[in-house]
Enzyme design. Structure first.
Site, PDB file in Angstrom:
ATOM      1  N   TRP A 162      29.400  -2.410 -12.981  1.00 31.97           N
ATOM      2  CA  TRP A 162      30.043  -3.395 -13.853  1.00 31.97           C
ATOM      3  C   TRP A 162      29.151  -3.811 -15.030  1.00 31.97           C
ATOM      4  CZ3 TRP A 162      26.739  -7.355 -14.179  1.00 31.97           C
ATOM      5  CH2 TRP A 162      25.899  -7.580 -13.072  1.00 31.97           C
ATOM      6  N   ASN A 163      27.833  -3.571 -14.953  1.00 31.51           N
ATOM      7  CA  ASN A 163      26.966  -4.235 -15.936  1.00 31.51           C
ATOM      8  C   ASN A 163      26.999  -3.603 -17.319  1.00 31.51           C
ATOM      9  OD1 ASN A 163      25.570  -1.980 -14.970  1.00 31.51           O
ATOM     10  ND2 ASN A 163      23.565  -2.956 -15.269  1.00 31.51           N
ATOM     11  N   PRO A 187      35.878   3.210 -12.004  1.00 32.64           N
ATOM     12  CA  PRO A 187      35.039   2.139 -12.523  1.00 32.64           C
ATOM     13  C   PRO A 187      34.917   1.007 -11.517  1.00 32.64           C
ATOM     14  CG  PRO A 187      37.234   1.914 -13.405  1.00 32.64           C
ATOM     15  CD  PRO A 187      37.235   3.159 -12.565  1.00 32.64           C
ATOM     16  N   GLY A 240      24.668   2.831  -9.725  1.00 30.89           N
ATOM     17  CA  GLY A 240      24.878   1.605  -8.967  1.00 30.89           C
ATOM     18  C   GLY A 240      23.698   1.329  -8.077  1.00 30.89           C
ATOM     19  N   SER A 241      23.916   0.592  -7.016  1.00 28.91           N
ATOM     20  CA  SER A 241      22.812   0.186  -6.150  1.00 28.91           C
ATOM     21  C   SER A 241      22.288   1.339  -5.309  1.00 28.91           C
ATOM     22  CB  SER A 241      23.296  -0.926  -5.213  1.00 28.91           C
ATOM     23  OG  SER A 241      24.289  -0.402  -4.339  1.00 28.91           O
ATOM     24  N   GLU A 262      21.794   7.305 -10.328  1.00 32.23           N
ATOM     25  CA  GLU A 262      21.115   6.322 -11.172  1.00 32.23           C
ATOM     26  C   GLU A 262      21.182   5.004 -10.417  1.00 32.23           C
ATOM     27  OE1 GLU A 262      20.083   8.620 -14.680  1.00 32.23           O
ATOM     28  OE2 GLU A 262      19.479   6.709 -13.823  1.00 32.23           O
ATOM     29  N   LEU A 263      20.100   4.638  -9.744  1.00 31.18           N
ATOM     30  CA  LEU A 263      20.168   3.578  -8.759  1.00 31.18           C
ATOM     31  C   LEU A 263      19.392   2.332  -9.182  1.00 31.18           C
ATOM     32  CD1 LEU A 263      19.866   5.833  -5.570  1.00 31.18           C
ATOM     33  CD2 LEU A 263      21.926   5.114  -6.810  1.00 31.18           C
ATOM     34  N   CYS A 296      19.462  -2.334 -14.948  1.00 34.33           N
ATOM     35  CA  CYS A 296      18.660  -1.628 -13.939  1.00 34.33           C
ATOM     36  C   CYS A 296      17.219  -1.494 -14.372  1.00 34.33           C
ATOM     37  CB  CYS A 296      19.244  -0.261 -13.691  1.00 34.33           C
ATOM     38  SG  CYS A 296      19.351   0.713 -15.219  1.00 34.33           S
ATOM     39  N   GLU A 393      15.314  -6.409  -6.150  1.00 27.44           N
ATOM     40  CA  GLU A 393      15.864  -6.485  -7.505  1.00 27.44           C
ATOM     41  C   GLU A 393      16.658  -7.784  -7.656  1.00 27.44           C
ATOM     42  OE1 GLU A 393      19.076  -3.701  -8.332  1.00 27.44           O
ATOM     43  OE2 GLU A 393      18.077  -3.177 -10.195  1.00 27.44           O
ATOM     44  N   GLU A 470      20.019  11.397 -17.288  1.00 28.01           N
ATOM     45  CA  GLU A 470      21.174  11.278 -18.180  1.00 28.01           C
ATOM     46  C   GLU A 470      20.684  11.173 -19.613  1.00 28.01           C
ATOM     47  OE1 GLU A 470      23.493   7.991 -16.465  1.00 28.01           O
ATOM     48  OE2 GLU A 470      24.657   9.503 -15.379  1.00 28.01           O
TER      49      GLU A 470
HETATM   50  N1  LIG Z   1      19.880   3.414 -12.743  1.00 28.83           N
HETATM   51  C1  LIG Z   1      20.853   3.079 -13.574  1.00 28.83           C
HETATM   52  O1  LIG Z   1      21.121   3.723 -14.612  1.00 28.83           O
HETATM   53  C2  LIG Z   1      21.682   1.869 -13.267  1.00 28.83           C
HETATM   54  C3  LIG Z   1      22.532   1.390 -14.250  1.00 28.83           C
HETATM   55  C4  LIG Z   1      23.320   0.261 -13.968  1.00 28.83           C
HETATM   56  C5  LIG Z   1      23.229  -0.374 -12.728  1.00 28.83           C
HETATM   57  N2  LIG Z   1      22.378   0.127 -11.804  1.00 28.83           N
HETATM   58  C6  LIG Z   1      22.254  -0.541 -10.517  1.00 28.83           C
HETATM   59  O2  LIG Z   1      23.541  -0.928 -10.024  1.00 28.83           O
HETATM   60  C7  LIG Z   1      23.418  -2.164  -9.318  1.00 28.83           C
HETATM   61  C8  LIG Z   1      24.374  -3.185  -9.907  1.00 28.83           C
HETATM   62  O3  LIG Z   1      25.660  -2.612 -10.057  1.00 28.83           O
HETATM   63  P1  LIG Z   1      26.777  -2.869  -8.934  1.00 28.83           P
HETATM   64  O4  LIG Z   1      26.641  -4.222  -8.372  1.00 28.83           O
HETATM   65  O5  LIG Z   1      28.084  -2.445  -9.509  1.00 28.83           O
HETATM   66  O6  LIG Z   1      26.314  -1.802  -7.818  1.00 28.83           O
HETATM   67  P2  LIG Z   1      27.142  -1.349  -6.527  1.00 28.83           P
HETATM   68  O7  LIG Z   1      26.380  -0.244  -5.932  1.00 28.83           O
HETATM   69  O8  LIG Z   1      27.500  -2.522  -5.692  1.00 28.83           O
HETATM   70  O9  LIG Z   1      28.513  -0.771  -7.127  1.00 28.83           O
HETATM   71  C9  LIG Z   1      28.488   0.318  -7.994  1.00 28.83           C
HETATM   72  C10 LIG Z   1      29.852   1.012  -7.920  1.00 28.83           C
HETATM   73  O10 LIG Z   1      30.001   1.558  -6.630  1.00 28.83           O
HETATM   74  C11 LIG Z   1      31.206   1.098  -6.046  1.00 28.83           C
HETATM   75  N3  LIG Z   1      31.014   1.082  -4.600  1.00 28.83           N
HETATM   76  C12 LIG Z   1      30.632   0.070  -3.812  1.00 28.83           C
HETATM   77  N4  LIG Z   1      30.553   0.462  -2.529  1.00 28.83           N
HETATM   78  C13 LIG Z   1      30.911   1.778  -2.506  1.00 28.83           C
HETATM   79  C14 LIG Z   1      31.040   2.775  -1.493  1.00 28.83           C
HETATM   80  N5  LIG Z   1      30.774   2.499  -0.199  1.00 28.83           N
HETATM   81  N6  LIG Z   1      31.420   4.024  -1.841  1.00 28.83           N
HETATM   82  C15 LIG Z   1      31.687   4.316  -3.140  1.00 28.83           C
HETATM   83  N7  LIG Z   1      31.587   3.429  -4.142  1.00 28.83           N
HETATM   84  C16 LIG Z   1      31.199   2.171  -3.823  1.00 28.83           C
HETATM   85  C17 LIG Z   1      31.444  -0.237  -6.686  1.00 28.83           C
HETATM   86  O11 LIG Z   1      32.778  -0.639  -6.577  1.00 28.83           O
HETATM   87  C18 LIG Z   1      31.023   0.046  -8.112  1.00 28.83           C
HETATM   88  O12 LIG Z   1      32.062   0.685  -8.796  1.00 28.83           O
HETATM   89  C19 LIG Z   1      21.982  -2.595  -9.460  1.00 28.83           C
HETATM   90  O13 LIG Z   1      21.229  -2.204  -8.332  1.00 28.83           O
HETATM   91  C20 LIG Z   1      21.508  -1.826 -10.680  1.00 28.83           C
HETATM   92  O14 LIG Z   1      20.109  -1.625 -10.682  1.00 28.83           O
HETATM   93  C21 LIG Z   1      21.603   1.230 -12.034  1.00 28.83           C
HETATM   94  O1  LIG Z   2      21.536  -1.061 -16.393  1.00 24.55           O
HETATM   95  C1  LIG Z   2      21.973  -0.067 -16.813  1.00 24.55           C
HETATM   96  C2  LIG Z   2      21.626   0.634 -18.082  1.00 24.55           C
HETATM   97  O2  LIG Z   2      21.260   1.975 -17.775  1.00 24.55           O
HETATM   98  C3  LIG Z   2      20.552  -0.055 -18.828  1.00 24.55           C
HETATM   99  S1  LIG Z   2      20.269   0.682 -20.382  1.00 24.55           S
HETATM  100  O3  LIG Z   2      21.114  -0.039 -21.370  1.00 24.55           O
HETATM  101  O4  LIG Z   2      20.672   2.123 -20.307  1.00 24.55           O
HETATM  102  O5  LIG Z   2      18.840   0.531 -20.653  1.00 24.55           O
END
Ligand SMILES: NC(=O)c1ccc[n+]([C@@H]2O[C@H](COP(=O)([O-])OP(=O)(O)OC[C@H]3O[C@@H](n4cnc5c(N)ncnc54)[C@H](O)[C@@H]3O)[C@@H](O)[C@H]2O)c1
Ligand SMILES: O=C[C@H](O)CS(=O)(=O)O
Length: 491
Positions: A162-163, A187, A240-241, A262-263, A296, A393, A470
């Site tokens: 979502w971020n 999404p 995501g996480s 990308e975690l 992230c 985090e 990426e």
């Molecule tokens: N490394 C990167 O580029 C990057 C970028 C943005 C966010 N993040 C990370 O994402 C996290 C925040 O985003 P968030 O709260 O949306 O993360 P999240 O992992 O809770 O959710 C990410 C996505 O996964 C979906 N999801 C949740 N549970 C699932 C499952 N069991 N199976 C499949 N999909 C599932 C969610 O609905 C959402 O669309 C933070 O840890 C942040 O560091 C990483």
């Molecule tokens: O948090 C997610 C994004 O990857 C951060 S950035 O805008 O790409 O630095």
């Protein structure tokens, strides 16, 4: 206040406020829907289809049926369509930003910056599509010649957070489509409208039916498992996480699914005593408070060498005073709300834990008087490695200061985490810049800068922050298979 009617009225092109999913070139409504809220006001913005595993399978089938014709286009043809998408994203950046701010809360200017950032990946891969080069290998025998070619992996399942609801999807669909893959994307349930608006432009750009499909739904685990289980899906790409990334890795094992991850992050931000402190404060403000600390690559821990600790703390506290909380549409707002109450609770938990173990609040420290999920930007002193904020985090506006003595201590503290996405440090010493840059266990390092992300650079982490990259000239690699053609009998 902003509800759906207000949001539509803000748009130059109200058709971008799309609330249906998109499968095989058709817009898909559903009897069962879920609500998308405005995190600044709590108001309902829209109802979006709550699609099922069966709907996901339809999308997978559509992507599978479309992949041969899409892969058969030349890179130049695919690149031209992506270039059209880039042009449409730029032309509609204001509306995409308005939809993004409404559903995610970030200030409008920052949202528009995200849209242009996402568009930059589309532009980059519209060009890379023509450069999916292979190799010629002189044979190991006089009659042997070898050619290495690259071919698209096929159907890609994409799940995004979502971020950065525009840029994280653009950063996946662009290299995938450039490489000749097709995609089923899901999404976040918190911010689907940005993805649906982008899909309107994808259709307008001329992406053929079935090539890009978007499935919205609350059943994240069910939709994710359907993508992981399907033998028609060649690869998963997830942002995501770390927790969810591990679930997807496990689920993909039965079909030996390729997966890009990308975690989560836990970025250290190190200030050495030979740093330009004003530059370091500026960098810390970007690395810590961009997107209200909800990125992230945000600085999660700030390590300051003893000789400059007090001066840096004073300067940073002063700079934080310029942050202005408010609704993302209000002029002058620099900092929006947190995405939800769970995010707010995590920030409060990290502050309470640190204070209970001896940290002190230099500024902020509590919920904003704006109410809702707004929290004061907070600066803590006297933080130690034993506190939650050093290992978890935070994903919010919390800047924890840890004092250190030696370079070796700083590197050891910084690397004392299972995460390895981004890190930052400020120094005036070129030798130290190389020593510490090579010693930090992260995929990306900011040296005398707090802004490291660009479409021209490889973005990604090591350890439990993920795998794959990426963007950059490496960005299509994860969407391609390498094949060796060995010709015999060549006289
Ligand atoms: N490394 C990167 O580029 C990057 C970028 C943005 C966010 N993040 C990370 O994402 C996290 C925040 O985003 P968030 O709260 O949306 O993360 P999240 O992992 O809770 O959710 C990410 C996505 O996964 C979906 N999801 C949740 N549970 C699932 C499952 N069991 N199976 C499949 N999909 C599932 C969610 O609905 C959402 O669309 C933070 O840890 C942040 O560091 C990483
Ligand atoms: O948090 C997610 C994004 O990857 C951060 S950035 O805008 O790409 O630095």
């Amino acid at each position: 206040m902003l509800d759906r009617a207000d949001l539509a009225a803000k748009l130059k092109d109200a058709s971008l406020l799309e609330t249906r999913a998109y499968i095989n070139g058709e817009w898909v409504a559903a009897a069962k829907t879920f609500t998308v809220d405005n995190p600044s006001t709590g108001e309902k913005l829209a109802e979006v289809p709550d699609l099922t595993v069966e709907d996901t399978q339809r999308a997978i089938d559509a992507a599978f049926a479309a992949k041969a014709a899409w892969a058969a286009k030349t890179g130049k043809e695919r690149g031209a369509i992506l270039r059209k998408l880039y042009d449409l994203m730029v032309a509609n950046a204001d509306d995409l930003a308005t939809i993004l701010t409404a559903e995610m809360g970030k200030p409008w200017a920052e949202a528009r910056g995200e849209v242009l950032y996402g568009a930059s990946y589309v532009e980059w891969f519209s060009e890379e599509a023509k450069r999916l080069y292979g190799d010629f290998i002189p044979g190991h025998a006089t009659d042997i010649r070898m050619v290495v070619i690259k071919q698209p992996v096929g159907v890609v399942g994409a799940i995004t957070p979502w971020n950065f609801p525009n840029a994280m999807l653009a950063r996946k669909l662009a290299p995938a489509l450039a490489a000749g893959c097709t995609m089923v994307a899901r999404p976040s349930e918190f911010t689907p409208l940005s993805a649906l608006a982008l899909t309107v432009l994808i259709e307008r750009a001329g992406v053929p039916a079935g090539v890009f499909n978007i499935v919205t739904g609350l059943d994240a685990s069910g939709i994710g498992k359907a993508l992981c289980d399907s033998p028609k899906v060649a690869k998963m790409t997830f942002t995501g996480s770390t927790r969810v990334g591990k679930i997807l890795m496990r689920q993909g094992a039965d079909t030996v699914k390729k997966i890009s991850l990308e975690l989560g992050g836990n970025a250290p931000f190190i200030v050495f005593d030979d740093a330009d402190l004003d530059a370091a404060v500026q960098g810390a403000m970007i690395a810590k408070f961009r997107n209200n600390g909800q990125t992230c690559v945000c600085a999660n821990r700030i390590y300051v060498q003893a000789g400059v600790y007090d001066a840096f703390a004073e300067k940073l506290a002063k700079a934080m005073g310029a942050l202005t909380l408010g609704d993302g549409f209000t002029e002058g707002t620099t900092t929006g709300p947190l995405i939800n109450t769970a995010a707010l609770a995590k920030v409060e938990d990290h502050i309470a834990d640190a204070v209970s173990k001896g940290a002190t609040v230099l500024t902020g420290g509590k919920r904003s008087n704006l109410g809702g999920t707004f929290h004061e930007p907070t600066l803590l002193a006297g933080v130690t490695q034993e506190m939650k904020v050093a290992s978890e985090e935070t994903f919010g506006p919390l800047a924890p200061l840890v004092k250190f003595d030696t370079e070796a201590d700083a590197v050891a503290f910084a690397n004392d985490t299972e995460f390895g996405l981004a890190s930052y440090f400020y120094t005036g010493d070129l030798k130290r810049a190389w020593r510490v840059g090579e010693a930090l266990e992260t995929g990306m390092v900011g040296i005398n800068t707090g802004a490291i992300s660009s479409e021209i650079a490889p973005f990604g982490g090591i350890k439990q922050s993920g795998q794959g990259r990426e963007g950059s000239k490496y960005g299509c690699d994860d969407y391609l298979e390498i094949k060796n053609l060995c010709f015999g009998g060549i006289k």
